[in-house]
Design a protein around this motif. Structure first.
Motif, PDB file in Angstrom:
ATOM      1  N   UNK A   6       4.428  -2.243 -25.376  1.00 23.33           N
ATOM      2  CA  UNK A   6       4.360  -2.938 -26.661  1.00 23.33           C
ATOM      3  C   UNK A   6       4.745  -4.390 -26.408  1.00 23.33           C
ATOM      4  N   UNK A   7       3.933  -5.278 -26.806  1.00 22.26           N
ATOM      5  CA  UNK A   7       4.209  -6.696 -26.582  1.00 22.26           C
ATOM      6  C   UNK A   7       3.777  -7.179 -25.219  1.00 22.26           C
ATOM      7  N   UNK A 213      -1.736   0.122 -12.978  1.00 18.42           N
ATOM      8  CA  UNK A 213      -2.927  -0.724 -12.958  1.00 18.42           C
ATOM      9  C   UNK A 213      -2.797  -1.856 -13.966  1.00 18.42           C
ATOM     10  N   UNK A 214      -2.254  -1.542 -15.145  1.00 18.82           N
ATOM     11  CA  UNK A 214      -2.057  -2.572 -16.165  1.00 18.82           C
ATOM     12  C   UNK A 214      -1.147  -3.670 -15.647  1.00 18.82           C
ATOM     13  N   UNK A 215      -0.118  -3.283 -14.935  1.00 13.97           N
ATOM     14  CA  UNK A 215       0.802  -4.281 -14.378  1.00 13.97           C
ATOM     15  C   UNK A 215       0.094  -5.154 -13.347  1.00 13.97           C
ATOM     16  N   UNK A 216      -0.686  -4.534 -12.487  1.00  7.03           N
ATOM     17  CA  UNK A 216      -1.394  -5.297 -11.453  1.00  7.03           C
ATOM     18  C   UNK A 216      -2.359  -6.290 -12.085  1.00  7.03           C
ATOM     19  N   UNK A 236      -9.796  -5.830 -17.805  1.00  2.08           N
ATOM     20  CA  UNK A 236      -9.246  -4.560 -17.343  1.00  2.08           C
ATOM     21  C   UNK A 236      -7.873  -4.297 -17.948  1.00  2.08           C
ATOM     22  N   UNK A 237      -7.085  -5.352 -18.122  1.00  4.83           N
ATOM     23  CA  UNK A 237      -5.782  -5.187 -18.760  1.00  4.83           C
ATOM     24  C   UNK A 237      -5.958  -4.663 -20.175  1.00  4.83           C
ATOM     25  N   UNK A 246      -2.120   1.500 -26.723  1.00  7.40           N
ATOM     26  CA  UNK A 246      -1.660   0.239 -27.291  1.00  7.40           C
ATOM     27  C   UNK A 246      -2.868  -0.533 -27.848  1.00  7.40           C
ATOM     28  N   UNK A 247      -3.419  -0.024 -28.938  1.00 10.05           N
ATOM     29  CA  UNK A 247      -4.669  -0.563 -29.463  1.00 10.05           C
ATOM     30  C   UNK A 247      -4.545  -2.031 -29.871  1.00 10.05           C
ATOM     31  N   UNK A 248      -3.490  -2.375 -30.586  1.00  4.35           N
ATOM     32  CA  UNK A 248      -3.326  -3.748 -31.053  1.00  4.35           C
ATOM     33  C   UNK A 248      -3.242  -4.723 -29.889  1.00  4.35           C
ATOM     34  N   UNK A 249      -2.415  -4.370 -28.881  1.00  2.49           N
ATOM     35  CA  UNK A 249      -2.268  -5.234 -27.717  1.00  2.49           C
ATOM     36  C   UNK A 249      -3.569  -5.310 -26.921  1.00  2.49           C
TER      37      UNK A 249
END
Length: 280
Positions: A6-7, A213-216, A236-237, A246-249
């Motif tokens: 989140x965020x 993967x999101x972090x990378x 990709x993020x 996390x639809x909004x993000x």
């Protein structure tokens, strides 16, 4: 654990409008220097005019000459004040953006298994990373697969990248993720580092580690926002955030692709993903 993301894109909207701060700061420094020189020249002219006596003053236009100099000095003072105010605003935005990126790195690390928060280190100033630390180029100038000249690459950089990428192509995803991460760390700031982080994200995603993967991909985009893989990394993020609920993000990240990189091929992919998520 999902709340840790989140965020994760709270700084993306702000980053969308950020200029190249290091370049802007240099430009402002040049402007302030020129304003100081002009002010000194006007003051010198005033002294010459006054020392020339009444005859020199009359030849220059009389009292109106001094009035014009007063106007010029006031304008120069106002411009100097405005450049200082702009410099302070840029410094505040850079500081805030750097803190936000650091917070994102901390949050995503929290949700990764085995991630050592103490290893994150100090976040480099946003837009002010020193690319001059890149390793010395080799004499050869042949082209490589990423469109970079080998003259821009450090010794063994291309071969090390090819080896790590080859592991990914062979389907050994966990090992590829480790080797690509090691490459990006070893050649920080190099012309292939953003590619390495992007492919690290792919390796982690194919390993089933969507959060990793999101972090990378976040690292690839935030560290190299002007890199060749930045549009794809941001896309990709957004996809990964959508997969993690996390639809909004996700919509925020995907929406920034077209705004930041309107000519990139990734824009169509980002829009398609936004349509799937029902982003407004």
């Amino acid at each position: 654990m999902m709340r840790a993301l989140k965020g994760a894109v709270c700084g993306l909207a702000m980053m969308a409008g950020l200029p190249a701060f290091a370049q802007d700061q240099q430009s402002l420094a040049d402007i302030r220097s020129e304003l100081a020189q002009l002010s000194a020249q006007v003051q010198g002219l005033r002294q010459e005019l006054v020392s020339s006596g009444s005859s020199g003053l009359q030849a220059a236009g009389g009292a109106s000459a001094l009035a014009r100099m007063d106007t010029m000095e006031a304008s120069l003072s106002r411009l100097t004040s405005q450049t200082e105010e702009l410099q302070n605003k840029i410094n505040r935005v850079v500081s805030d953006g750097t803190n936000r990126i650091g917070d994102l790195e901390f949050r995503v690390c929290e949700m990764e298994q085995g991630c050592d928060i103490s290893s994150i280190g100090k976040t480099a100033p946003l837009g002010g990373a020193d690319s001059s630390a890149a390793a010395a180029p080799t004499p050869a100038a042949s082209s490589n697969g990423s469109g970079q000249s080998s003259a821009d690459l450090a010794m063994n950089e291309q071969s090390d990248f090819d080896r790590a990428k080859g592991v990914l192509d062979q389907g050994d995803f966990p090992r590829a993720a480790k080797e690509l991460a090691a490459f990006a760390q070893s050649y920080t700031g190099g012309p292939l580092s953003d590619d390495a982080l992007y492919y690290q994200g792919e390796a982690l995603q194919k390993s089933g580690d969507t959060a990793g993967a999101a972090r990378a991909w976040l690292n690839a985009f935030s560290t190299y926002p002007d890199g060749d893989k930045a549009p794809e990394s941001l896309t990709k993020l957004g996809w990964a955030l959508g997969q993690l609920g996390q639809r909004s993000e996700a919509c925020t990240a995907l929406g920034q692709v077209g705004q930041r990189y309107p000519q990139a091929q990734a824009v169509s992919e980002a829009r398609a993903e936004m349509s799937k998520l029902g982003c407004m």
